[in-house]
Write a protein that holds these residues in place. Structure first.
Motif, PDB file in Angstrom:
ATOM      1  N   PHE A   1       0.869  -1.276   0.177  1.00  0.00           N
ATOM      2  CA  PHE A   1      -0.339   0.010  -0.002  1.00  0.00           C
ATOM      3  C   PHE A   1       0.896   1.223  -0.038  1.00  0.00           C
ATOM      4  CE2 PHE A   1      -3.629  -2.406   1.612  1.00  0.00           C
ATOM      5  CZ  PHE A   1      -4.431  -2.430   0.645  1.00  0.00           C
ATOM      6  N   SER A   2       2.319   1.211   0.741  1.00  0.00           N
ATOM      7  CA  SER A   2       3.048   2.232   0.923  1.00  0.00           C
ATOM      8  C   SER A   2       3.498   2.617  -0.451  1.00  0.00           C
ATOM      9  CB  SER A   2       3.865   2.068   1.838  1.00  0.00           C
ATOM     10  OG  SER A   2       4.820   0.879   1.534  1.00  0.00           O
ATOM     11  N   ASP A   3       3.526   1.636  -1.537  1.00  0.00           N
ATOM     12  CA  ASP A   3       3.992   2.085  -2.770  1.00  0.00           C
ATOM     13  C   ASP A   3       2.893   2.665  -3.755  1.00  0.00           C
ATOM     14  OD1 ASP A   3       6.557   0.589  -2.126  1.00  0.00           O
ATOM     15  OD2 ASP A   3       5.715  -1.290  -3.009  1.00  0.00           O
ATOM     16  N   VAL A   4       1.916   2.626  -3.381  1.00  0.00           N
ATOM     17  CA  VAL A   4       0.783   3.315  -4.056  1.00  0.00           C
ATOM     18  C   VAL A   4       0.695   4.668  -3.858  1.00  0.00           C
ATOM     19  CG1 VAL A   4      -1.854   3.127  -4.741  1.00  0.00           C
ATOM     20  CG2 VAL A   4      -0.821   0.970  -4.154  1.00  0.00           C
ATOM     21  N   ILE A   5       0.770   5.538  -4.891  1.00  0.00           N
ATOM     22  CA  ILE A   5       0.669   7.048  -4.763  1.00  0.00           C
ATOM     23  C   ILE A   5      -0.516   7.375  -4.377  1.00  0.00           C
ATOM     24  CG2 ILE A   5       1.175   9.071  -5.889  1.00  0.00           C
ATOM     25  CD1 ILE A   5       3.046   7.324  -7.957  1.00  0.00           C
ATOM     26  N   ASN A   6      -0.659   8.325  -3.424  1.00  0.00           N
ATOM     27  CA  ASN A   6      -1.894   8.832  -2.719  1.00  0.00           C
ATOM     28  C   ASN A   6      -2.902   7.937  -2.577  1.00  0.00           C
ATOM     29  OD1 ASN A   6      -0.937  11.445  -2.886  1.00  0.00           O
ATOM     30  ND2 ASN A   6      -1.610  11.836  -5.214  1.00  0.00           N
ATOM     31  N   GLN A   7      -3.998   8.205  -2.630  1.00  0.00           N
ATOM     32  CA  GLN A   7      -5.365   7.439  -2.376  1.00  0.00           C
ATOM     33  C   GLN A   7      -5.328   6.850  -0.773  1.00  0.00           C
ATOM     34  OE1 GLN A   7      -6.839   5.167  -5.322  1.00  0.00           O
ATOM     35  NE2 GLN A   7      -5.234   5.761  -6.901  1.00  0.00           N
ATOM     36  N   GLN A   8      -5.078   7.721   0.249  1.00  0.00           N
ATOM     37  CA  GLN A   8      -4.991   7.077   1.546  1.00  0.00           C
ATOM     38  C   GLN A   8      -6.334   7.059   2.080  1.00  0.00           C
ATOM     39  OE1 GLN A   8      -2.299   6.533   2.927  1.00  0.00           O
ATOM     40  NE2 GLN A   8      -3.417   5.470   4.518  1.00  0.00           N
ATOM     41  N   GLN A   9      -7.476   7.603   1.830  1.00  0.00           N
ATOM     42  CA  GLN A   9      -8.762   7.180   2.280  1.00  0.00           C
ATOM     43  C   GLN A   9      -9.209   5.919   1.628  1.00  0.00           C
ATOM     44  OE1 GLN A   9     -11.477  10.306   1.220  1.00  0.00           O
ATOM     45  NE2 GLN A   9     -13.150   9.336   2.512  1.00  0.00           N
ATOM     46  N   ILE A  10      -9.148   5.556   0.599  1.00  0.00           N
ATOM     47  CA  ILE A  10      -9.499   4.413   0.010  1.00  0.00           C
ATOM     48  C   ILE A  10      -8.514   3.295   0.738  1.00  0.00           C
ATOM     49  CG2 ILE A  10      -9.713   3.008  -2.028  1.00  0.00           C
ATOM     50  CD1 ILE A  10      -9.874   5.672  -3.627  1.00  0.00           C
ATOM     51  N   LYS A  11      -7.350   3.462   0.849  1.00  0.00           N
ATOM     52  CA  LYS A  11      -6.480   2.307   1.409  1.00  0.00           C
ATOM     53  C   LYS A  11      -7.014   2.289   3.050  1.00  0.00           C
ATOM     54  CE  LYS A  11      -2.131   4.082  -0.543  1.00  0.00           C
ATOM     55  NZ  LYS A  11      -1.131   4.839  -0.478  1.00  0.00           N
ATOM     56  N   THR A  12      -7.433   3.269   3.525  1.00  0.00           N
ATOM     57  CA  THR A  12      -8.049   3.195   5.007  1.00  0.00           C
ATOM     58  C   THR A  12      -9.306   1.978   4.886  1.00  0.00           C
ATOM     59  OG1 THR A  12      -6.855   5.013   5.626  1.00  0.00           O
ATOM     60  CG2 THR A  12      -8.669   4.299   7.102  1.00  0.00           C
ATOM     61  N   GLN A  13     -10.200   2.623   4.042  1.00  0.00           N
ATOM     62  CA  GLN A  13     -11.567   1.996   3.889  1.00  0.00           C
ATOM     63  C   GLN A  13     -11.164   0.408   3.584  1.00  0.00           C
ATOM     64  OE1 GLN A  13     -13.421   4.430   0.942  1.00  0.00           O
ATOM     65  NE2 GLN A  13     -14.419   5.509   2.565  1.00  0.00           N
ATOM     66  N   LEU A  14     -10.324   0.067   2.637  1.00  0.00           N
ATOM     67  CA  LEU A  14     -10.046  -1.096   2.391  1.00  0.00           C
ATOM     68  C   LEU A  14      -9.443  -2.005   3.656  1.00  0.00           C
ATOM     69  CD1 LEU A  14      -8.490  -0.769  -1.199  1.00  0.00           C
ATOM     70  CD2 LEU A  14     -10.599  -1.850  -0.523  1.00  0.00           C
ATOM     71  N   LEU A  15      -8.497  -1.366   4.266  1.00  0.00           N
ATOM     72  CA  LEU A  15      -7.970  -2.162   5.261  1.00  0.00           C
ATOM     73  C   LEU A  15      -9.081  -2.193   6.565  1.00  0.00           C
ATOM     74  CD1 LEU A  15      -4.467  -0.054   5.698  1.00  0.00           C
ATOM     75  CD2 LEU A  15      -4.744  -2.409   5.193  1.00  0.00           C
ATOM     76  N   GLN A  16      -9.810  -1.219   6.741  1.00  0.00           N
ATOM     77  CA  GLN A  16     -10.847  -1.498   7.795  1.00  0.00           C
ATOM     78  C   GLN A  16     -12.021  -2.389   7.333  1.00  0.00           C
ATOM     79  OE1 GLN A  16     -12.481   2.554   8.327  1.00  0.00           O
ATOM     80  NE2 GLN A  16     -10.820   3.244   9.638  1.00  0.00           N
TER      81      GLN A  16
ATOM     82  N   GLU B   1      -7.417   7.118 -15.585  1.00  0.00           N
ATOM     83  CA  GLU B   1      -6.052   6.650 -16.155  1.00  0.00           C
ATOM     84  C   GLU B   1      -4.778   7.066 -15.451  1.00  0.00           C
ATOM     85  OE1 GLU B   1      -4.805   6.764 -20.445  1.00  0.00           O
ATOM     86  OE2 GLU B   1      -6.809   5.600 -20.994  1.00  0.00           O
ATOM     87  N   GLY B   2      -3.920   6.292 -14.942  1.00  0.00           N
ATOM     88  CA  GLY B   2      -2.803   6.724 -14.400  1.00  0.00           C
ATOM     89  C   GLY B   2      -2.846   7.124 -12.885  1.00  0.00           C
ATOM     90  N   ALA B   3      -4.019   7.122 -12.299  1.00  0.00           N
ATOM     91  CA  ALA B   3      -4.296   7.505 -10.859  1.00  0.00           C
ATOM     92  C   ALA B   3      -4.248   6.255  -9.824  1.00  0.00           C
ATOM     93  CB  ALA B   3      -5.816   7.898 -10.848  1.00  0.00           C
ATOM     94  N   GLY B   4      -3.900   4.979 -10.488  1.00  0.00           N
ATOM     95  CA  GLY B   4      -3.587   3.921  -9.587  1.00  0.00           C
ATOM     96  C   GLY B   4      -4.622   3.066  -9.149  1.00  0.00           C
ATOM     97  N   GLY B   5      -5.545   2.900  -9.990  1.00  0.00           N
ATOM     98  CA  GLY B   5      -6.489   1.889  -9.987  1.00  0.00           C
ATOM     99  C   GLY B   5      -6.062   0.492  -9.835  1.00  0.00           C
ATOM    100  N   LEU B   6      -5.192   0.008 -10.839  1.00  0.00           N
ATOM    101  CA  LEU B   6      -4.786  -1.159 -10.853  1.00  0.00           C
ATOM    102  C   LEU B   6      -3.694  -1.549  -9.712  1.00  0.00           C
ATOM    103  CD1 LEU B   6      -4.270  -3.947 -12.184  1.00  0.00           C
ATOM    104  CD2 LEU B   6      -2.644  -2.941 -13.913  1.00  0.00           C
TER     105      LEU B   6
END
Length: 182
Positions: free
Chosen positions: A3-18, A35-40
Motif C-alpha cells: 500500500f505504501s508503494d501506491v501513490i496517494n489514495q490514503q482514504q481508500i486504503k484506509t477503507q479497504l484495510l478497515q 487513467e494513471g491514478a493507480g486503480g490497478l
C-alpha cells in the motif's frame, strides 16, 4: 506491491484495510480510477495484503512467502484476467497464455493503461477482448479450492472488454464460492 508503494489514495486504503479487519469485506470490489491514478496498483496491493500471512495494521509485511509470491504475481490463489488478442489467426487465447508478458508489464508499467498493454503485447491495430474461453477459464479456476490462502481472488482488469461474454460470469459474480473475491 505494498500500500505504501501506491501513490496517494490514503482514504481508500484506509477503507479497504478497515473492511478486511472488521470482516465486512464485499465479495466484489470495483476499483474505478482515472487513467494513471493507480486503480490497478491499488487492486494489486489489496490482493497482496489479503493473502499476506503476517499482515501489519496498515500494510502487508513484505516478507512472508505468501506476500513474496503475490508480489511476483505467481501466487496460486490470485488469478488475473485482462484484454487479449490472438497470437495468430484462429487462436482462442486466455490470460494464462500471456502471463509472462503480464508480469513484465506490471513490473515496468504499474500505472499503464490498456493501450500501453496492447502495445506491449504487440496487438498492432487489433482490438483487445476478454473472450468466452477466458470466461470459461475463470469459472473453472474459481470452482477450485484455494491452495495457500483463505481467499481466492480474481483481479479482472478492464471488465468493459468483456462485452456480451460477461453474461457467462453473472451467476458466479452474484453468488461466488465462499471466500472468493473479485
Amino acid at each position: 506491491m505494498l500500500f505504501s508503494d501506491v501513490i496517494n489514495q490514503q482514504q481508500i486504503k484506509t477503507q479497504l484495510l478497515q473492511s478486511l479487519q472488521q470482516q465486512r469485506l464485499s465479495h466484489a470490489l470495483l476499483f474505478l480510477a482515472p487513467e494513471g491514478a493507480g486503480g490497478l496498483p491499488l487492486a494489486l496491493a489489496f490482493s497482496q495484503y489479503v493473502v499476506c500471512s503476517n499482515k501489519k495494521a496498515d500494510d502487508a509485511c513484505g516478507e512472508c512467502d505468501q506476500y513474496k509470491k503475490a508480489a511476483q504475481l505467481i501466487h496460486p490463489d490470485i488469478h488475473y484476467t485482462y484484454p487479449l488478442v490472438p497470437k495468430k489467426s484462429g487462436d482462442k487465447p486466455i490470460s494464462a497464455d500471456y502471463i509472462g508478458e503480464w508480469r513484465s508489464f506490471i513490473r515496468e508499467y504499474p500505472y499503464g493503461n490498456v493501450q500501453d498493454w496492447l502495445q506491449y503485447i504487440r496487438a498492432e491495430n487489433r482490438q483487445g477482448n476478454i473472450t468466452a474461453n477466458e470466461c470459461q477459464d475463470i469459472i473453472h479456476k474459481l470452482s477450485l479450492k484455494s491452495f495457500e490462502s483463505d481467499y481466492k481472488i480474481l483481479l479482472l482488469w478492464m471488465p468493459e472488454y468483456l462485452g456480451e461474454q460477461g453474461n457467462r460470469l453473472l451467476k458466479l459474480i452474484e453468488e461466488p464460492p465462499d471466500k472468493t473475491l473479485f
